[in-house]
Design a protein around this motif. Structure first.
Motif, short mmCIF file in Angstrom:
data_model
loop_
_atom_site.label_atom_id
_atom_site.label_comp_id
_atom_site.label_asym_id
_atom_site.label_seq_id
_atom_site.Cartn_x
_atom_site.Cartn_y
_atom_site.Cartn_z
N ALA B 83 -3.93 3.11 3.91
CA ALA B 83 -4.39 1.72 4.01
C ALA B 83 -5.91 1.65 4.10
O ALA B 83 -6.55 0.82 3.44
N LEU B 84 -6.49 2.53 4.92
CA LEU B 84 -7.96 2.53 5.07
C LEU B 84 -8.63 2.97 3.77
O LEU B 84 -9.67 2.43 3.37
N VAL B 129 -5.11 -4.21 9.23
CA VAL B 129 -6.05 -3.15 8.89
C VAL B 129 -7.41 -3.54 9.47
O VAL B 129 -8.06 -4.47 8.98
N GLY B 130 -7.81 -2.87 10.54
CA GLY B 130 -9.12 -3.13 11.14
C GLY B 130 -10.12 -2.12 10.66
O GLY B 130 -9.87 -1.38 9.69
N LYS B 131 -11.28 -2.08 11.33
CA LYS B 131 -12.34 -1.17 10.89
C LYS B 131 -11.85 0.28 10.98
O LYS B 131 -12.01 1.06 10.04
N ARG B 132 -11.25 0.62 12.12
CA ARG B 132 -10.77 1.99 12.34
C ARG B 132 -9.31 2.01 12.79
O ARG B 132 -8.79 3.05 13.18
N LYS B 133 -8.63 0.88 12.76
CA LYS B 133 -7.30 0.76 13.35
C LYS B 133 -6.34 0.13 12.35
O LYS B 133 -6.72 -0.81 11.63
N VAL B 134 -5.13 0.65 12.30
CA VAL B 134 -4.10 0.10 11.42
C VAL B 134 -2.81 -0.05 12.22
O VAL B 134 -2.45 0.84 13.01
N ILE B 135 -2.12 -1.17 12.03
CA ILE B 135 -0.82 -1.37 12.67
C ILE B 135 0.26 -1.32 11.59
O ILE B 135 0.14 -1.96 10.54
N VAL B 136 1.28 -0.51 11.84
CA VAL B 136 2.34 -0.29 10.86
C VAL B 136 3.70 -0.58 11.50
O VAL B 136 4.00 -0.06 12.58
N ILE B 153 0.45 1.91 16.35
CA ILE B 153 -0.97 1.61 16.23
C ILE B 153 -1.67 2.94 15.99
O ILE B 153 -1.62 3.84 16.85
N ALA B 154 -2.25 3.08 14.81
CA ALA B 154 -2.94 4.32 14.45
C ALA B 154 -4.44 4.04 14.36
O ALA B 154 -4.84 2.94 13.95
N VAL B 155 -5.22 5.02 14.75
CA VAL B 155 -6.67 4.87 14.70
C VAL B 155 -7.28 6.11 14.03
O VAL B 155 -6.68 7.18 14.03
N MET B 156 -8.47 5.93 13.47
CA MET B 156 -9.14 7.11 12.90
C MET B 156 -9.36 8.12 14.02
O MET B 156 -9.68 7.76 15.14
#
Lengths: 166, 166
Positions: B83-84, B129-136, B153-156
């Motif tokens: 996504a990122l 989809v945030g700057k460094r965060k994605v929710i799936v 919640i996944a983050v870089m």
């Protein structure tokens, strides 16, 4: 009763699951490819200790989250079995089968990266014991630091999973 | 762009992680004892298919919850990377490193016992989809039945996990 319950202080619940229920990859004593975790009372809390294998890595140097989730999962179903058994006045070693529980819900919060190497300790705090349901709050600790926090809702295994017997 | 993104339809994100980040027990292509799951785009959703091993049992006949949690975990960090990468205009195969994400929070709800035997399919729906965060949001499906629902919640990966490089 106190002396009776004292008996199970050093006994592990997974050693008392019926053989048919001892094949779980996470906690079955008869699954020789599995993790074979062991859970016991520690006062009013429960305790599991697990030494991760070198392959249980995420990014090098850290434990992969799936292992943390697996440990919290099986630790909590074991805790639920212990809690229901004690609620019914039993201690491990009694001539009454230990109830086998499964997970309805598992939440894990990764507070800090979990270092790969030292022993991992999982502590369980029981917050609710219902007729067939137990709620367990857990902390996964490495070197004194809480790395992962978990909450599990465990329930007695439904008849559809056990072929009718429990 | 459509054609560019079409390229990654049949490519798996884990095949594009840098070698140092390809040792994860759940999804690392270089961890020969691990699960080596593979995640790809499927339209705007993501897809992982995994065939469980016989030892991945809970109670006989059913998949142990720790495997379901592990699959949802790595599927979702892979989804976050995809996504990122797409958000930044890239498709797999571009000459730009794929970001490596880790899990901040994992929730799994076990709706039905998961049969052990058939292929397991995990579908990911990206809700933020945030700057460094994605929710799936994920569904784990066997034989057309949603057995487990997950939210990650996944983050870089933070610099503390990657030695400063990403």
């Amino acid at each position: 009763m106190a002396q009776h319950q004292e008996m199970d202080k050093h006994a592990y619940v997974q050693d008392y699951y019926p053989d048919d229920f001892s094949l779980c990859y996470g906690c079955g004593r008869l699954n020789d490819k599995g993790l074979q975790i062991k859970t016991r009372w520690n006062g009013d809390e429960t305790l599991t200790e697990y030494m991760p294998r070198p392959e249980h890595t995420a990014i090098p140097g850290f434990v992969y989250g799936g292992l943390a989730a697996s440990l919290i999962d099986c630790h909590s179903t074991g805790t639920a079995s212990l809690a229901l058994y004690r609620r019914d006045g039993h201690a491990l070693g009694d001539d009454v089968p230990v109830p086998r529980c499964v997970t309805a819900s598992l939440k894990t919060e990764f507070l800090k990266p979990t270092p790969l190497g030292p022993m991992m300790t999982i502590r369980g705090h029981i917050t609710e014991v219902g007729k067939r349901k137990v709620i367990v709050q857990t902390e996964l600790i490495v070197d004194g630091v809480v790395c992962v926090r978990g909450e599990v809702i465990a329930v007695m295994a439904p008849a559809s999973m056990t072929g009718g017997h429990q």
